[in-house]
Design an enzyme around this catalytic site. Structure first.
Site, mmCIF file in Angstrom:
data_model
loop_
_atom_site.group_PDB
_atom_site.id
_atom_site.type_symbol
_atom_site.label_atom_id
_atom_site.label_comp_id
_atom_site.label_asym_id
_atom_site.label_seq_id
_atom_site.Cartn_x
_atom_site.Cartn_y
_atom_site.Cartn_z
ATOM 1 N N GLU A 1 -3.613 -6.284 -9.669
ATOM 2 C CA GLU A 1 -2.253 -6.042 -9.175
ATOM 3 C C GLU A 1 -1.312 -6.979 -9.918
ATOM 4 O O GLU A 1 -1.591 -8.160 -10.074
ATOM 5 C CB GLU A 1 -2.179 -6.269 -7.659
ATOM 6 C CG GLU A 1 -3.122 -5.332 -6.904
ATOM 7 C CD GLU A 1 -3.262 -5.676 -5.429
ATOM 8 O OE1 GLU A 1 -2.431 -6.466 -4.915
ATOM 9 O OE2 GLU A 1 -4.199 -5.168 -4.792
ATOM 10 N N GLU B 1 -3.864 -13.354 -4.120
ATOM 11 C CA GLU B 1 -2.840 -12.302 -4.248
ATOM 12 C C GLU B 1 -1.627 -12.577 -3.367
ATOM 13 O O GLU B 1 -1.417 -11.909 -2.364
ATOM 14 C CB GLU B 1 -3.434 -10.922 -3.953
ATOM 15 C CG GLU B 1 -4.199 -10.794 -2.651
ATOM 16 C CD GLU B 1 -4.660 -9.361 -2.412
ATOM 17 O OE1 GLU B 1 -3.841 -8.440 -2.562
ATOM 18 O OE2 GLU B 1 -5.843 -9.186 -2.077
ATOM 19 N N HIS C 1 0.812 -1.212 0.000
ATOM 20 C CA HIS C 1 0.000 0.000 0.000
ATOM 21 C C HIS C 1 0.846 1.262 0.000
ATOM 22 O O HIS C 1 0.411 2.311 0.475
ATOM 23 C CB HIS C 1 -0.934 0.001 1.222
ATOM 24 C CG HIS C 1 -1.821 -1.200 1.285
ATOM 25 N ND1 HIS C 1 -2.245 -1.749 2.478
ATOM 26 C CD2 HIS C 1 -2.353 -1.962 0.307
ATOM 27 C CE1 HIS C 1 -3.006 -2.799 2.235
ATOM 28 N NE2 HIS C 1 -3.091 -2.956 0.926
#
Length: 407
Positions: A266, A362, A236
């Site tokens: 992503e 992820e 982040h």
């Protein structure tokens, strides 16, 4: 403080025409019926929501707090949004149910006066213990001294975890638009280009497509994190003005937001070339990602998925480089809206995947600066769990064969 003449503490503002909603009346009623079933089991007469995510979920209204409180009061036969005067008629134009009580801030704690006017003495009130602060809880107790309070947050989270057909349709559009953002990112990548320029190009492409696909939607909160080099070490990390260099590891993170519904793409990429050390680490993470995609299916437990994927990292000597869980639920969530903590692919979550759930895969590892292959590696796909398997609705390719960007 006395009320100033002409400045009412509470009012109704109906300005303009009500807008086309995100979801059908039948879909919104389905959500309320489910909530009221939970209220009946818990013997609650009212629920007061204060969070972004539940107010959006039950009222199709995503508020902007800006230092003010918002609420949604639900009884067994009524639903009322409590909104701040600063937003004018926008809450009334947007909110499902049509009842909006607006409070002014000319007098302290008018929010609690509004709640007091909607919840009678002796009520049994559901609150969100995972959102309602101690200060707000104390003021509610003073405003409703004979009320009994109980936590409703976990029950609501469980209901949000299983998506309706309308929700899944919106999420599919979100995944498609995230792919558009990814291709825009890739288009802008080149040596000497700043991270911020890549991110701006991606975000603009996504916002324009949201506006085209959802002409009645409010356009807010869509964003891109694009990181390069050392900035890839955190999932982040904010965008900076660092300029891309040849050989850099890159991290693409596209987040289109549609009516509060979050989707994401992503990817790990490299600019011009990748070293052998980088390629080895990237391939391990891709191996974990591929296996994770296979493991997401109805009947699988979140914790079991995490434990099996841990073994791939362990065999490669990289388990200690893992940075977070392997995925999470989708729906009304964001980095500040909150999330469905009961549906994350982690070792401490025993939730069983079921049809209608939408989750990500992820995996991420990170090696610090100075080590061979330094950087953060992360892939991210969105999967819709069905009756017999799961459908990957992310289209943007992953891995070294696709994402070494050469100019």
């Amino acid at each position: 403080m006395d009320t100033l003449p002409g400045l009412e503490p509470l009012k109704t503002i109906r300005n303009g025409q009500r807008v086309t909603p995100t979801f059908s009346p039948a879909e919104m009623q389905r959500r309320l019926d489910g909530l009221r079933a939970e209220m009946a089991v818990a013997k609650l007469t009212h629920v007061l929501f204060t969070s972004y995510h539940n107010i959006d979920y039950y009222a199709d209204f995503l508020y902007c707090a800006f230092g003010r409180l918002f609420g949604l009061v639900v009884s067994h036969d009524r639903i009322t949004l409590v909104a701040a005067n600063i937003d004018g008629g926008q809450p009334w134009r947007r909110a499902f149910g049509g009842e909006v009580l607006t409070y002014s801030d000319w007098q302290r704690d008018n929010f609690f006066r509004a709640v007091q006017s909607l919840i009678p003495a002796g009520a049994r009130v559901g609150l969100e213990d995972d959102h309602c602060s101690l200060q707000v809880r104390a003021k509610l107790a003073a405003a409703l001294p004979t009320a009994k309070f109980a936590d409703i947050s976990a029950a609501c989270m469980r209901r949000r975890m299983v998506k309706s057909a309308e929700e899944i349709a919106l999420i599919r559009h979100g995944a498609r638009i995230a792919d558009i953002g990814g291709w825009a990112c890739r288009e802008a990548i080149a040596p000497g280009v700043g991270e911020h320029e890549v991110a701006l190009h991606s975000t603009q492409a996504m916002v324009r497509e949201i506006a085209r696909t959802f002409p009645h939607a409010e356009l807010m909160d869509t964003w891109t994190w694009f990181q390069s080099g050392i900035n890839t070490d955190g999932a982040h990390n904010p965008v900076t003005s660092r300029r891309i260099e040849a050989g850099d590891i890159l991290s693409l993170n596209c987040f289109p937001m549609i009516a509060g519904y979050y989707t994401a793409l992503e990817r790990t990429l490299f600019c011009e070339h990748a070293s052998d050390a980088h390629l080895r680490l990237w391939e391990v993470n891709v191996k974990v990602h591929r296996r994770g995609l296979e493991l997401i299916r109805p009947g699988a437990r979140c914790c079991d998925i995490a434990r099996e994927l841990n073994e791939i990292y362990r065999e490669a000597g990289l388990l200690g480089r893992r940075t977070f869980g392997y995925g999470h639920s989708f729906g009304v969530l964001c980095h500040y809206y909150g999330r469905e903590a009961g549906l994350e692919l982690r070792e401490d979550i025993e939730t069983v995947l079921a049809p209608g759930m939408v989750v990500s895969m992820e995996p991420m590892i990170m090696l610090p600066e100075g080590e061979p292959g330094a950087g953060g590696y992360r892939e991210h796909d969105i999967l819709v769990v069905g009756e017999s398997g799961a459908e990957d609705i992310t289209g943007f390719p992953f891995g070294p064969a696709h994402n070494i960007v050469r100019r």
